[in-house]
Motif scaffolding. Sequence first.
Motif, mmCIF file in Angstrom:
data_model
loop_
_atom_site.group_PDB
_atom_site.id
_atom_site.type_symbol
_atom_site.label_atom_id
_atom_site.label_comp_id
_atom_site.label_asym_id
_atom_site.label_seq_id
_atom_site.Cartn_x
_atom_site.Cartn_y
_atom_site.Cartn_z
ATOM 1 N N LEU A 1 26.815 -17.638 0.926
ATOM 2 C CA LEU A 1 26.763 -18.302 -0.225
ATOM 3 C C LEU A 1 27.814 -19.320 -0.398
ATOM 4 O O LEU A 1 28.834 -19.104 0.067
ATOM 5 C CB LEU A 1 27.147 -17.296 -1.612
ATOM 6 C CG LEU A 1 26.270 -15.976 -1.671
ATOM 7 C CD1 LEU A 1 26.607 -15.285 -2.697
ATOM 8 C CD2 LEU A 1 24.771 -16.353 -2.034
ATOM 9 N N MET B 1 21.049 -22.337 -5.929
ATOM 10 C CA MET B 1 21.133 -21.167 -6.714
ATOM 11 C C MET B 1 19.916 -20.082 -6.645
ATOM 12 O O MET B 1 20.167 -19.219 -6.705
ATOM 13 C CB MET B 1 21.954 -21.590 -8.063
ATOM 14 C CG MET B 1 22.682 -20.670 -8.662
ATOM 15 S SD MET B 1 24.219 -20.271 -8.118
ATOM 16 C CE MET B 1 24.868 -19.776 -9.542
ATOM 17 N N HIS C 1 28.089 -16.387 -9.080
ATOM 18 C CA HIS C 1 27.195 -15.106 -9.129
ATOM 19 C C HIS C 1 27.627 -13.899 -9.872
ATOM 20 O O HIS C 1 26.737 -13.151 -10.499
ATOM 21 C CB HIS C 1 26.903 -15.085 -7.674
ATOM 22 C CG HIS C 1 25.835 -16.033 -7.038
ATOM 23 N ND1 HIS C 1 24.874 -16.005 -7.547
ATOM 24 C CD2 HIS C 1 25.806 -16.776 -6.129
ATOM 25 C CE1 HIS C 1 23.735 -17.047 -6.947
ATOM 26 N NE2 HIS C 1 24.930 -17.530 -5.878
ATOM 27 N N LEU D 1 19.808 -12.195 -3.468
ATOM 28 C CA LEU D 1 20.664 -11.369 -3.807
ATOM 29 C C LEU D 1 20.094 -10.103 -4.627
ATOM 30 O O LEU D 1 20.404 -8.736 -4.594
ATOM 31 C CB LEU D 1 21.574 -11.906 -4.688
ATOM 32 C CG LEU D 1 22.838 -12.896 -4.241
ATOM 33 C CD1 LEU D 1 23.510 -13.576 -5.282
ATOM 34 C CD2 LEU D 1 23.741 -11.960 -3.476
ATOM 35 N N ARG E 1 31.513 -20.134 -5.632
ATOM 36 C CA ARG E 1 30.020 -19.924 -5.807
ATOM 37 C C ARG E 1 30.058 -18.148 -5.773
ATOM 38 O O ARG E 1 29.333 -17.651 -6.481
ATOM 39 C CB ARG E 1 29.276 -20.240 -4.344
ATOM 40 C CG ARG E 1 27.901 -19.933 -4.283
ATOM 41 C CD ARG E 1 27.044 -20.237 -5.631
ATOM 42 N NE ARG E 1 26.876 -21.569 -6.009
ATOM 43 C CZ ARG E 1 26.150 -22.388 -6.043
ATOM 44 N NH1 ARG E 1 25.007 -22.089 -5.371
ATOM 45 N NH2 ARG E 1 26.235 -23.701 -6.206
ATOM 46 N N GLN F 1 27.466 -14.611 -13.383
ATOM 47 C CA GLN F 1 26.016 -14.628 -14.171
ATOM 48 C C GLN F 1 25.577 -13.242 -14.063
ATOM 49 O O GLN F 1 24.092 -13.203 -14.280
ATOM 50 C CB GLN F 1 25.643 -15.877 -13.472
ATOM 51 C CG GLN F 1 25.913 -17.186 -13.701
ATOM 52 C CD GLN F 1 25.221 -18.200 -13.285
ATOM 53 O OE1 GLN F 1 24.235 -18.136 -12.656
ATOM 54 N NE2 GLN F 1 25.822 -19.469 -13.033
ATOM 55 N N GLN G 1 19.304 -18.289 -3.601
ATOM 56 C CA GLN G 1 20.373 -17.272 -3.488
ATOM 57 C C GLN G 1 20.309 -16.218 -4.592
ATOM 58 O O GLN G 1 20.450 -14.808 -4.096
ATOM 59 C CB GLN G 1 21.932 -17.857 -3.689
ATOM 60 C CG GLN G 1 22.135 -19.076 -3.029
ATOM 61 C CD GLN G 1 23.674 -19.778 -2.933
ATOM 62 O OE1 GLN G 1 24.352 -19.317 -3.998
ATOM 63 N NE2 GLN G 1 24.016 -20.552 -2.169
ATOM 64 N N ILE G 2 19.939 -16.599 -5.618
ATOM 65 C CA ILE G 2 19.796 -15.281 -6.658
ATOM 66 C C ILE G 2 18.608 -14.426 -6.376
ATOM 67 O O ILE G 2 18.626 -13.053 -6.337
ATOM 68 C CB ILE G 2 19.302 -15.723 -8.199
ATOM 69 C CG1 ILE G 2 20.583 -16.359 -8.662
ATOM 70 C CG2 ILE G 2 18.743 -14.835 -9.044
ATOM 71 C CD1 ILE G 2 20.399 -17.384 -9.810
ATOM 72 N N ASN H 1 24.190 -11.934 -11.261
ATOM 73 C CA ASN H 1 23.251 -12.163 -10.244
ATOM 74 C C ASN H 1 23.762 -11.035 -9.128
ATOM 75 O O ASN H 1 22.768 -10.638 -8.236
ATOM 76 C CB ASN H 1 23.514 -13.426 -9.773
ATOM 77 C CG ASN H 1 23.058 -14.520 -10.429
ATOM 78 O OD1 ASN H 1 22.405 -14.320 -11.613
ATOM 79 N ND2 ASN H 1 23.434 -15.781 -10.416
#
Length: 177
Positions: free
Chosen positions: A106, A112, A136, A119, A132, A139, A115-116, A141
Amino acid sequence: MSLSTLGLSAEILNALKDKGYKEATPIQKELIPAMFSGRDILAGAQTGTGKTAGFALPILQELSKDFQDKHYLKAIIIVPTRELARQVYESFELYGKYLPLKSIVLFGGKNMTSQIKALKAGVDIVVSTSGRLLEHIEQKNISVTGVKYLVLDEADTILDMGFVNEVTKILSYLPEN
């Protein structure tokens, strides 16, 4: 000293053999057994001496021993730059290619949303820049409640580049042990 004498699994040794690695470097001889002890460690060595393998191999070994067919975050490696993030991630992928563990890299400037999605699908190891990773975490995530290993790779550079506040904030989210 042969890498095979350091308590690494056949899967990890096979990945190392594929790459032509047989002998442990001086930092690996010290770092790998120390990592197995479960203590906090501060290690330093010149570039190109095998520090990444020194922390990656024991992390892969320990996480694969406890793997139960469910991917959740167990190890975080924080690095100062996206270039180093890529390199460290590639090392984890190389050394762990015969293991059931999932890793992700990441860093900012990357999508993003993808990546989410990765994850949410579940990962065991995150290699990330501090900014970064903090995004995450904040947020939601990613959950850091199961993290067993935290590595600050090139910690001096992380501090020199002014990321101390981000790292401190990340640490506040992690389990106490």
